[in-house]
Write an enzyme that holds these catalytic residues in place. Structure first.
Site, short mmCIF file in Angstrom:
data_model
loop_
_atom_site.label_atom_id
_atom_site.label_comp_id
_atom_site.label_asym_id
_atom_site.label_seq_id
_atom_site.Cartn_x
_atom_site.Cartn_y
_atom_site.Cartn_z
N ASP A 205 0.86 -1.20 0.00
CA ASP A 205 0.00 0.00 0.00
C ASP A 205 0.89 1.24 0.00
O ASP A 205 2.12 1.14 0.13
CB ASP A 205 -0.97 -0.02 1.21
N GLY A 231 4.59 1.27 -1.41
CA GLY A 231 4.84 1.63 -2.80
C GLY A 231 3.56 2.08 -3.47
O GLY A 231 2.48 2.04 -2.88
N ASP A 232 3.74 2.50 -4.72
CA ASP A 232 2.62 2.98 -5.52
C ASP A 232 2.38 1.94 -6.62
O ASP A 232 3.28 1.71 -7.45
CB ASP A 232 3.00 4.35 -6.11
N HIS A 251 -12.73 -0.66 -8.00
CA HIS A 251 -13.90 0.24 -8.06
C HIS A 251 -13.53 1.72 -7.84
O HIS A 251 -14.35 2.59 -8.05
CB HIS A 251 -15.01 -0.22 -7.10
N ASP A 252 -12.27 1.97 -7.41
CA ASP A 252 -11.83 3.35 -7.22
C ASP A 252 -11.38 4.01 -8.52
O ASP A 252 -11.15 5.22 -8.55
CB ASP A 252 -10.63 3.41 -6.26
N GLN A 302 -16.99 10.35 -4.82
CA GLN A 302 -15.65 10.47 -4.24
C GLN A 302 -14.49 9.88 -5.01
O GLN A 302 -13.34 10.07 -4.62
CB GLN A 302 -15.64 9.96 -2.81
N1 SAM Z 1 -8.24 -3.51 0.26
C1 SAM Z 1 -8.79 -2.82 1.42
C2 SAM Z 1 -10.22 -3.27 1.70
O1 SAM Z 1 -10.78 -4.05 0.92
O2 SAM Z 1 -10.77 -2.87 2.73
C3 SAM Z 1 -8.74 -1.30 1.25
C4 SAM Z 1 -9.54 -0.76 0.10
S1 SAM Z 1 -9.40 1.01 -0.06
C5 SAM Z 1 -10.92 1.42 -0.84
C6 SAM Z 1 -8.21 1.20 -1.36
C7 SAM Z 1 -6.77 1.00 -0.90
O3 SAM Z 1 -5.90 1.18 -2.04
C8 SAM Z 1 -6.32 1.99 0.15
O4 SAM Z 1 -5.72 1.31 1.22
C9 SAM Z 1 -5.33 2.86 -0.60
O5 SAM Z 1 -4.32 3.42 0.22
C10 SAM Z 1 -4.76 1.89 -1.61
N2 SAM Z 1 -4.16 2.59 -2.77
C11 SAM Z 1 -4.70 3.60 -3.48
N3 SAM Z 1 -3.86 4.00 -4.46
C12 SAM Z 1 -2.75 3.22 -4.35
C13 SAM Z 1 -1.54 3.15 -5.08
N4 SAM Z 1 -1.30 3.98 -6.10
N5 SAM Z 1 -0.62 2.23 -4.72
C14 SAM Z 1 -0.86 1.38 -3.67
N6 SAM Z 1 -2.01 1.40 -2.94
C15 SAM Z 1 -2.94 2.31 -3.27
#
Ligand code: SAM
Length: 342
Positions: A205, A231-232, A251-252, A302
């Site tokens: 994450d 990491g990203d 879904h994001d 959002q």
């Molecule tokens: N997987 C978890 C769950 O099901 O409860 C968290 C879901 S949350 C909606 C999305 C997750 O993706 C967050 O923890 C966020 O920090 C992570 N995230 C978003 N962009 C990211 C990126 N570029 N690299 C790594 N993680 C990322």
């Protein structure tokens, strides 16, 4: 029931009231009424009001509404929690939804207030609700420690409710290692290692999240076999694994960003390795699941993403060599999709 009462549009009247009921639940959680009643109930309205520093007349109305909504019981000795309030609405229970409820009140509610603009403009509303809009929603979540902590607590609490059904929807015992991309606090990862003791799970994450995970670990610390890597996932190398998990991640994002992520996963995935998605899966006609369709509106206000149907997920995965796409509807808040690289 009179003839005219029988003809009332009860579904519509119930929906007109829905937001009032949600807000009563949110405020009762925010004021920690269920925590007070768990330790000390039954209590009279005046005693609760004195303890939490609220007006007696307002507290009594809130308690009566909560009782009528089935969250509390009203007895001659005072108010007490229902079993369900003890399990889900107190802030410290294993299956507490308190974190998600506070997030719904403080974050989702102001965003939904701008649903009309979101529908007109087709985009997220952070700027209207909170006066700022960064390049992506996670930059908005992680700009302050409080907002980040609230978001992580929300993800942790809702992930707890779904983790077992996600982990057991398919037999994953053929995989030796898994990487939960966007795995946040590790709630699903910890469930997976309990069910598959030979599975090594890495949670990947953003650095801001990984820096803040210790608060959410079962024993207060991060113990093997769950490891955390920051990491990203759009830019950095992904950890090696037999199974890549994306729970509530796709879904994001838009289809374009999903293609970037899936092509990165596909590039490191050997044949026989797989992807496990956990999402609310819509029916192909998008007409049957109001919870998932309302979640898609939540994504509109959002995020850049949306909820998708099984065919839409299958189409995205197949373009990256992931075939044998199997979908399990769990009956819980998340459904599960498993596919293997050929
Ligand atoms: N997987 C978890 C769950 O099901 O409860 C968290 C879901 S949350 C909606 C999305 C997750 O993706 C967050 O923890 C966020 O920090 C992570 N995230 C978003 N962009 C990211 C990126 N570029 N690299 C790594 N993680 C990322």
């Amino acid at each position: 029931v009179s003839e005219s009462a029988a003809k009332l549009p009860s579904k519509i009247l119930e929906l007109m009231d829905g937001f009032r009921a949600s807000k009563a639940l949110f405020v009762a959680c925010k004021l920690k009424i269920f925590d007070h009643l768990k330790d000390k109930g039954p209590l009279k309205a005046v005693d609760i009001a004195n303890e939490i520093g609220t007006s007696v007349c307002g507290t009594e109305r809130l308690l009566d509404a909560c009782a009528a909504l089935g969250l509390l019981e009203k007895t001659s000795q005072g108010y007490r929690n229902t079993d369900s309030a003890n399990t889900y609405l107190t802030s410290d229970g294993e299956y507490s939804l308190h974190g998600y409820i506070i997030h719904s009140n403080d974050h989702v509610w102001p965003l939904f207030t701008n649903l009309e603009s979101a529908v007109k403009e087709g985009s997220r509303q952070n700027h209207r609700a909170f006066g700022r809009k960064a390049e992506d929603l996670f930059k908005d979540y992680y700009h302050s420690w409080e907002v980040k902590q609230r978001f992580m607590a929300a993800m942790h609490s809702i992930a707890h409710l779904t983790a077992r059904d996600v982990a057991t929807a398919f037999d994953l015992s053929q995989f030796k290692s898994a990487c939960d991309l966007g795995g946040c606090t590790g709630a699903l990862a910890h469930e997976l290692v309990q069910i598959y003791p030979n599975l090594k799970v890495t949670v990947f994450d953003l650095p801001e999240v990984i820096a803040n995970i210790s608060y959410f670990q079962p024993s207060g610390q991060c113990t093997a076999p769950v490891t955390f890597v920051s990491g990203d996932f759009f830019k950095d190398n992904l950890p090696e694994a037999d199974l890549y998990i994306l729970s509530r991640v796709l879904h994001d994002w838009s289809d374009e960003k999903i293609h970037v992520l899936l092509s990165k996963i596909s590039a490191v995935c050997k044949p026989g390795c797989g992807i496990l998605l956990a999402e609310m899966v819509l029916d192909d006609e998008k007409k049957n699941r109001s919870t998932a369709l309302l979640q898609s509106l939540n994504m509109l206000v959002q995020t850049e993403g949306k909820e998708r149907s099984g065919s839409e997920y299958r189409g995205l995965l197949e373009q990256h060599g992931f075939t044998n796409v199997k979908i399990r509807l769990t009956g819980n808040l998340l459904d599960v999709i498993l596919c293997v690289k050929t």
